[in-house]
Design a protein around this motif. Sequence first.
Motif, PDB file in Angstrom:
ATOM      1  N   HIS A 188       0.442  -1.572   0.073  1.00 31.32           N
ATOM      2  CA  HIS A 188       0.245  -0.162   0.008  1.00 31.32           C
ATOM      3  C   HIS A 188       0.607   0.893  -0.113  1.00 31.32           C
ATOM      4  CE1 HIS A 188      -3.332   2.375   0.907  1.00 31.32           C
ATOM      5  NE2 HIS A 188      -2.674   3.369   1.762  1.00 31.32           N
ATOM      6  N   HIS A 189       0.849   1.775  -0.611  1.00 33.41           N
ATOM      7  CA  HIS A 189       1.379   3.468  -0.955  1.00 33.41           C
ATOM      8  C   HIS A 189       0.749   4.438  -0.130  1.00 33.41           C
ATOM      9  CE1 HIS A 189       4.128   1.693  -4.476  1.00 33.41           C
ATOM     10  NE2 HIS A 189       3.939   1.032  -3.485  1.00 33.41           N
ATOM     11  N   GLY A 190       0.872   4.701   0.537  1.00 31.09           N
ATOM     12  CA  GLY A 190       0.170   4.915   1.505  1.00 31.09           C
ATOM     13  C   GLY A 190       0.725   6.131   2.462  1.00 31.09           C
ATOM     14  N   ASN A 191       0.120   6.048   4.007  1.00 37.28           N
ATOM     15  CA  ASN A 191       0.826   7.329   4.673  1.00 37.28           C
ATOM     16  C   ASN A 191       1.400   7.180   5.763  1.00 37.28           C
ATOM     17  OD1 ASN A 191      -0.993   9.095   4.068  1.00 37.28           O
ATOM     18  ND2 ASN A 191      -1.985   9.470   5.508  1.00 37.28           N
ATOM     19  N   ASN A 192       2.765   7.246   6.546  1.00 36.09           N
ATOM     20  CA  ASN A 192       3.738   7.115   7.460  1.00 36.09           C
ATOM     21  C   ASN A 192       3.083   7.117   8.848  1.00 36.09           C
ATOM     22  OD1 ASN A 192       4.203   9.395   7.988  1.00 36.09           O
ATOM     23  ND2 ASN A 192       5.574   9.694   6.769  1.00 36.09           N
ATOM     24  N   MET A 193       3.880   6.590   9.809  1.00 41.63           N
ATOM     25  CA  MET A 193       3.835   6.549  10.595  1.00 41.63           C
ATOM     26  C   MET A 193       2.727   8.025  11.697  1.00 41.63           C
ATOM     27  SD  MET A 193       3.115   3.782  12.112  1.00 41.63           S
ATOM     28  CE  MET A 193       3.369   3.235  13.799  1.00 41.63           C
ATOM     29  N   ASP A 194       3.345   9.173  11.203  1.00 41.57           N
ATOM     30  CA  ASP A 194       3.110  10.176  11.132  1.00 41.57           C
ATOM     31  C   ASP A 194       1.511  11.048  10.530  1.00 41.57           C
ATOM     32  OD1 ASP A 194       4.922  10.789  12.919  1.00 41.57           O
ATOM     33  OD2 ASP A 194       6.569  11.029  11.136  1.00 41.57           O
ATOM     34  N   GLY A 195       0.474   9.731   9.656  1.00 41.00           N
ATOM     35  CA  GLY A 195      -0.240  10.826   8.650  1.00 41.00           C
ATOM     36  C   GLY A 195       0.234  11.211   7.977  1.00 41.00           C
ATOM     37  N   PHE A 196       1.321  11.345   7.338  1.00 39.38           N
ATOM     38  CA  PHE A 196       1.658  11.904   5.900  1.00 39.38           C
ATOM     39  C   PHE A 196       1.726  11.264   5.165  1.00 39.38           C
ATOM     40  CE2 PHE A 196       1.950  14.842   9.812  1.00 39.38           C
ATOM     41  CZ  PHE A 196       1.025  16.205   9.039  1.00 39.38           C
ATOM     42  N   MET A 197       1.808  11.558   3.784  1.00 41.16           N
ATOM     43  CA  MET A 197       2.479  10.552   2.741  1.00 41.16           C
ATOM     44  C   MET A 197       4.179  10.310   3.120  1.00 41.16           C
ATOM     45  SD  MET A 197       0.730   9.535   0.838  1.00 41.16           S
ATOM     46  CE  MET A 197       1.154   8.952  -0.963  1.00 41.16           C
ATOM     47  N   ASN A 198       4.748   9.234   2.683  1.00 43.94           N
ATOM     48  CA  ASN A 198       6.179   9.155   2.221  1.00 43.94           C
ATOM     49  C   ASN A 198       7.002  10.403   1.485  1.00 43.94           C
ATOM     50  OD1 ASN A 198       6.675   7.007   4.850  1.00 43.94           O
ATOM     51  ND2 ASN A 198       5.884   5.396   3.153  1.00 43.94           N
ATOM     52  N   SER A 199       7.842  10.751   2.416  1.00 49.61           N
ATOM     53  CA  SER A 199       8.763  11.603   0.664  1.00 49.61           C
ATOM     54  C   SER A 199      10.348  11.362   1.164  1.00 49.61           C
ATOM     55  CB  SER A 199       7.603  13.010   1.220  1.00 49.61           C
ATOM     56  OG  SER A 199       8.147  13.582   2.460  1.00 49.61           O
ATOM     57  N   TYR A 200      10.127  12.138   0.378  1.00 46.95           N
ATOM     58  CA  TYR A 200      11.909  12.488  -0.008  1.00 46.95           C
ATOM     59  C   TYR A 200      12.406  14.666   0.458  1.00 46.95           C
ATOM     60  CZ  TYR A 200      17.527  12.753  -0.182  1.00 46.95           C
ATOM     61  OH  TYR A 200      18.767  13.053  -0.015  1.00 46.95           O
ATOM     62  N   ASN A 201      12.810  15.261   1.272  1.00 46.32           N
ATOM     63  CA  ASN A 201      13.103  16.267   0.833  1.00 46.32           C
ATOM     64  C   ASN A 201      14.823  16.768   0.339  1.00 46.32           C
ATOM     65  OD1 ASN A 201      12.889  19.389   1.257  1.00 46.32           O
ATOM     66  ND2 ASN A 201      13.406  19.455   2.926  1.00 46.32           N
ATOM     67  N   TRP A 202      14.163  17.172  -0.858  1.00 52.79           N
ATOM     68  CA  TRP A 202      15.723  17.209  -2.441  1.00 52.79           C
ATOM     69  C   TRP A 202      16.018  18.752  -2.098  1.00 52.79           C
ATOM     70  CZ3 TRP A 202      15.380  17.293  -8.196  1.00 52.79           C
ATOM     71  CH2 TRP A 202      16.459  17.374  -8.480  1.00 52.79           C
ATOM     72  N   THR A 203      16.906  19.194  -2.297  1.00 47.40           N
ATOM     73  CA  THR A 203      17.685  20.262  -2.356  1.00 47.40           C
ATOM     74  C   THR A 203      18.134  20.477  -3.363  1.00 47.40           C
ATOM     75  OG1 THR A 203      18.223  20.493   0.310  1.00 47.40           O
ATOM     76  CG2 THR A 203      19.080  22.192  -1.639  1.00 47.40           C
ATOM     77  N   VAL A 204      17.949  20.723  -4.387  1.00 49.75           N
ATOM     78  CA  VAL A 204      17.958  21.561  -6.230  1.00 49.75           C
ATOM     79  C   VAL A 204      19.710  21.663  -6.492  1.00 49.75           C
ATOM     80  CG1 VAL A 204      17.366  21.737  -7.941  1.00 49.75           C
ATOM     81  CG2 VAL A 204      15.986  21.207  -6.890  1.00 49.75           C
ATOM     82  N   PRO A 205      20.436  21.162  -6.677  1.00 56.13           N
ATOM     83  CA  PRO A 205      21.556  21.507  -7.369  1.00 56.13           C
ATOM     84  C   PRO A 205      21.094  22.882  -7.438  1.00 56.13           C
ATOM     85  CG  PRO A 205      21.647  19.373  -7.586  1.00 56.13           C
ATOM     86  CD  PRO A 205      20.510  19.662  -7.623  1.00 56.13           C
ATOM     87  N   ASP A 206      22.250  23.697  -7.198  1.00 55.27           N
ATOM     88  CA  ASP A 206      22.701  25.265  -8.147  1.00 55.27           C
ATOM     89  C   ASP A 206      23.298  24.960  -9.828  1.00 55.27           C
ATOM     90  OD1 ASP A 206      21.213  26.368  -5.853  1.00 55.27           O
ATOM     91  OD2 ASP A 206      23.332  26.688  -5.150  1.00 55.27           O
ATOM     92  N   ASP A 207      23.546  24.255 -10.343  1.00 58.58           N
ATOM     93  CA  ASP A 207      24.187  23.729 -11.514  1.00 58.58           C
ATOM     94  C   ASP A 207      23.797  23.195 -12.338  1.00 58.58           C
ATOM     95  OD1 ASP A 207      24.604  21.438  -9.805  1.00 58.58           O
ATOM     96  OD2 ASP A 207      26.662  21.043 -10.482  1.00 58.58           O
ATOM     97  N   ILE A 208      22.705  22.847 -11.866  1.00 58.27           N
ATOM     98  CA  ILE A 208      21.084  22.329 -12.577  1.00 58.27           C
ATOM     99  C   ILE A 208      20.475  22.399 -13.515  1.00 58.27           C
ATOM    100  CG2 ILE A 208      19.912  20.395 -13.064  1.00 58.27           C
ATOM    101  CD1 ILE A 208      21.415  18.771 -11.423  1.00 58.27           C
ATOM    102  N   VAL A 209      20.354  23.420 -14.691  1.00 56.73           N
ATOM    103  CA  VAL A 209      19.092  24.190 -15.071  1.00 56.73           C
ATOM    104  C   VAL A 209      19.119  23.720 -16.776  1.00 56.73           C
ATOM    105  CG1 VAL A 209      18.288  26.309 -15.792  1.00 56.73           C
ATOM    106  CG2 VAL A 209      19.877  26.152 -14.203  1.00 56.73           C
ATOM    107  N   HIS A 210      17.950  22.614 -16.909  1.00 56.43           N
ATOM    108  CA  HIS A 210      18.033  22.527 -17.942  1.00 56.43           C
ATOM    109  C   HIS A 210      16.057  22.352 -18.201  1.00 56.43           C
ATOM    110  CE1 HIS A 210      18.138  20.007 -21.367  1.00 56.43           C
ATOM    111  NE2 HIS A 210      18.995  19.671 -21.713  1.00 56.43           N
ATOM    112  N   LYS A 211      15.065  22.248 -18.879  1.00 55.86           N
ATOM    113  CA  LYS A 211      13.969  22.691 -20.003  1.00 55.86           C
ATOM    114  C   LYS A 211      13.674  21.220 -19.781  1.00 55.86           C
ATOM    115  CE  LYS A 211      13.377  26.225 -22.578  1.00 55.86           C
ATOM    116  NZ  LYS A 211      12.847  27.237 -24.189  1.00 55.86           N
TER     117      LYS A 211
END
Length: 359
Positions: free
Chosen positions: A123-146
């Motif tokens: 089941h792709h659902g919520n975690n134990m905190d009641g929110f969807m599992n996620s990952y916080n990715w910081t986008v590198p400054d040197d990647i710019v593309h359409k």
Amino acid sequence: NRRGYECPEERDYYPYWHPTHWRDIVVFTNDHEKRCEYYKKESQNVKNKGYCKYPDNYLQFKEAQGHNLNNGNEVRMKNNKEECENHWVEHGGEMVKPVWVEKGTWNMDAPDCLPSPWSRDNHHGNNMDGFMNSYNWTVPDDIVHKNCVLRLRYNITAGELPDGGFDPAINASLNAEKDDAPTGLDVATMHGLPKDNDRGYYFQQDAVVKVFDIPNSDVKLDLEVTLNTNQYGRTFEDRTHVFEIRKRPDDIPKDAKIHNLNVRGKRGNIVQTYPGVEYDYQPNRLEVDQGDYIHIQWTGADSNPGNNAGQGRARTDRNNIVPLREITYPKEGAWEDEAHGCFACNYPEVFTNSTNLLG
């Protein structure tokens, strides 16, 4: 075909031995203490990857000679430097040697490697905190593309495979000799039975097992295990999403954080949108500091099923963001006194002489 240029072997193995064009961001594993070091050092982010380059049209030449996978006369190509550089092949009437070509590393940090977050099985659902599992990715400054592509793979290895499938002894030599015959994988000893047993504890397609062993009894209780051996070590999902990374606006300081806030979900009620969701936000809870910026992104389509519930033109997604009035009934754990917005209310807040949407 509908899978594009997908390579099944590359899809099912990570890290892959051959160079690819993918940069690794994060790996989640339920055995992170044992596997993370391996995953990080084998990533092409930090490890030079190479391949054995054969003469142009070599495979077409061999196929013309009658070599193919269907007659057991397949062409075997080398996948490591030592064997490649000592491999002579016939091509165009002469013996030639392939060349080992190294593509280098991506010269970037190794990927994150983290414990797999909990979620209900299958089941792709919520975690134990009641929110969807996620990952916080910081986008590198040197990647710019359409045209950027984000790839997500979900791989599962069943518990019957020793060492989670990392044991090198788990290979094609254990395959069944014919359909519906037992494989060489030992599952009996996991249950305290001898490898050769009369209880049906063999790793095979739809195995029939005797759960109870009652001496001198006419009781017969055989259970058929709905087991597909093709599913016990493979990638169940391999999805890609195209998106764009734009240059940071010149008027936003370089050290300022920009938080991504997405509208997610689609038109319809909870039944019609399953396994997706009705309109929602990702992340559900966004905490920012003064001086941070919020980048709001919208999603939607004009091709939803025609009978899905919703207002406005049928089949369309349209979104707005509006604050709600003060809370009527406080909800424990929802920011307590700092919360603004009534979870159970439908009407938006009324603004008078105000242009600040976010309050």
